[in-house]
Design an enzyme around this catalytic site. Structure first.
Site: not given
Ligand code: F6R
Length: 609
Positions: A2, A27, A75, A101-102, A481, A485, A488, A504, A604
């Protein structure tokens, strides 16, 4: 996960709080809120949804103002996104407001005790427990109540606290979650990250781990959890204000993609002096290198993908075992490491909980920790033996681009430095590769010039719902990567596959509704890639190839479209191949109407394990 902000001074706090939260929305952004200490006591406006919701309410209340306030953008971790679960939380007595935050690990136990004492809870959050706990310890001295409370709390917590009875005090706390104090003239600010402060001040003090800041308008003091006063260390931030703004681009992500040539120059130039490489303050003695048994790389997400490139790059160069682990898995495989192992932690934010946990595990086993970090003084940086900073500046888009590219550069420099120190590369080859490294920013600039062509291809392919990225060796690492990208930010399901592995089993998924994006930059693997491409093409898939300018003709014959990147040493090709992948993902997400800078469900900085 957050963002928190706070203000104390002579001005109305509210404009700074709103603007600071705007900068921190990356965040977390499922709800937000502000609390002020006004003549009416503690007043709170908080709502589920984007910051705009709170902003509209605040703007409709001209008398909602005070020179002391805190704000939060959330968040959700404990309790779903809702008005009640939003921060700030206020104690039952109505006197104390708090943003957090946490994660509080022992909140259930504390909550039970407080309920028995008659405290009433309005939310499902662990954060409300903190404010009620402080309130239970409060006897007209907020600082002393906070000091007692932090000793009881377990877990991670960055806090901003105000109290009705103490209108001249703002309190901040840091345990395993960053808080930065911005120093102004007759005013002070707090925030969980620098971009929130840049419009107000360049002078910052990171609240050290396990410390409480007692902040007044004119000054502030720091105390450890035992109440001993500690020293303040100030740093001047030289990021431009507009480094944290969009600079005219539609999205931060595109701005950050376009910044890559500059970022790479900034990351390279302090480390190259003529034909020689410098590693900041890291010193590897002959003795250490002689005993070095292996290198372990730990990281998450895109930083892990840098680690995958690093494995191919370093192992080949150094002839030394290089392992790469997802930080969240590292501890659970009982890694074999000791004092002769170099553990490299890669992290843009320096605050990723899984990476911090892996770092601490490796440290316990005696390994030397070198971190590659973007945020100066972050937890990972401060707990490492050596730090090589990427100079990517603030990265605001949730999906990383420029930090990924800067991390690759540090990996190249570190690999070459170690190769030179262990006589695994001769001077001639080293100086050739250093020259190629120095040329990379210009080659990236040239690749970016073809942005509109890549965007046209995005238009052709944006409706595909099934995408595979295939490649071999270093190209496979880049595929991981590229695939991350795309998924997401555009929510298109895609997978990265080692091109030789598709046959396979997974090839059964390939049909005329499949888009294959093939990366083929490694000379000795071009023919193998052509065979792999033919096989999927025969199943009706559409093929888009990214290759070096040398092989355009070959791939034109077996694909629908080819994007070429400038010719470079195969070892460094990841830095170029990733550019069209970033651009195409960006444009596909845009065409699909996605919220590019703030993709759903993501934040983030992932500060929970
Ligand atoms: C993806 C992305 C994430 C991060 C990961 C690690 O675009 O940004 O996968 O790479 O969460 O974050 P840091 O590098 O801050 O440790």
């Amino acid at each position: 996960m957050c963002g928190i902000v706070g203000y104390i001074g002579k001005r109305n706090a509210v404009p700074f709080l709103l603007q600071g939260l705007e900068k921190l929305e990356y965040r977390g952004y499922d709800s937000s809120g502000i609390a002020i200490n006004s003549s009416k006591g503690i007043e709170v406006i908080k709502k589920q949804g984007r910051l705009g919701v709170v902003k509209n309410i605040v703007e409709s209340k001209p008398d909602f103002c005070s020179s002391l306030g805190i704000g939060h953008t959330r968040w959700a971790t404990h309790g779903s996104p809702s008005d009640l679960n939003s921060h700030p939380h206020v104690s039952s007595c109505g006197k104390i407001a708090l943003v957090h935050n946490g994660i509080i690990e022992n909140y259930i136990e504390i909550k039970k005790n407080l309920i028995e004492k008659g405290f009433d809870f309005k939310s499902d959050t662990d954060s409300e427990v903190i404010v009620q706990l402080i309130s239970s310890l409060y006897k007209n001295d907020i600082f002393s109540a906070v000091k007692k409370a932090v000793k009881i709390l377990e877990g991670s917590f960055a806090l901003g606290i105000i109290c009705k009875d103490n209108p001249n005090v703002l309190i901040a706390v840091n345990k395993d979650s960053p808080v930065i104090i911005g120093a102004g003239t007759n005013e002070n600010f707090i925030a969980s990250d620098i971009p929130a402060l840049l419009s107000e001040t360049r002078i910052i003090c990171r609240l050290p781990e396990k410390q409480i800041a007692l902040i007044k308008a004119t000054d502030f003091e720091l105390y450890d959890f035992d109440g001993r006063m500690t020293q303040k260390n100030f740093t001047t931030v030289n990021w431009e204000v507009n480094a944290a703004e969009k600079n005219g681009y539609d999205h931060f992500m595109l701005k950050e993609i376009m910044e890559q040539p500059e970022v790479i120059k900034a990351t390279l130039s302090p480390r190259i002096s003529g034909p020689n490489l410098k590693l900041d303050n890291a010193v590897f003695s002959k003795e250490y290198l002689k005993n070095l048994n292996k290198i372990c790389i730990v990281a998450c997400g895109s930083a892990y993908h840098v680690g995958c490139v690093a494995k191919y790059f370093m192992e080949k160069l150094l002839r030394k075992t290089v392992e790469v682990d997802l930080a969240s898995e590292f501890r659970y495989r009982c890694p074999i490491i000791d004092k002769n192992t170099l553990v490299i932690v890669i992290s843009q934010s320096g605050e990723t909980a899984d990476s911090i946990a892996a770092l601490r595990e490796a440290k316990l086993k005696g390994a030397r920790i070198l971190s590659i970090v973007n945020v100066i003084g972050s937890t990972i940086a401060s707990e490492s033996d050596d730090v090589l900073y990427t100079h990517a500046g603030p990265e605001i888009a949730v999906a990383t681009t420029k930090a990924y590219s800067a991390q690759l550069i540090v990996i190249y420099i570190l690999g070459l430095y170690l190769a030179k120190s262990t006589q695994k590369i001769n001077d001639e080859n080293l100086s050739l590769l250093v020259k190629k490294l120095q040329n990379l920013p210009y080659q990236i600039e040239n690749t970016l010039k073809y942005k509109e062509e890549v965007f046209k291809l995005a238009k052709k392919y944006y409706k595909y719902e099934k995408v595979f990225f295939i490649g071999r060796n270093l190209d496979y690492a880049v595929c991981m990567e590229g695939s991350l990208k795309l998924k997401e930010i555009s929510y298109v399901h895609s997978e990265a596959y080692a091109a030789g592995e598709l046959k396979h089993g997974t090839i059964s998924l390939v049909d005329e509704n499949t888009l294959i994006i093939a990366i083929a930059t490694q000379p000795e693997l071009v023919d193998k890639m052509i065979s792999n491409i033919r096989t999927v093409r025969a199943r009706g898939a559409k093929i888009l190839v990214i290759t070096s300018s040398l092989y355009i003709d070959k791939f034109n014959q077996v694909s629908d479209d080819v994007i070429s990147v400038p010719e470079v040493s195969p070892e460094l090709s990841a830095s170029l191949a990733i550019i069209p992948l970033q651009l195409i993902s960006y444009q596909i997400a845009k065409l699909r109407g996605c919220d590019i800078d703030k993709p759903r469900n993501l934040a983030k900085s992932v500060t929970v394990e």
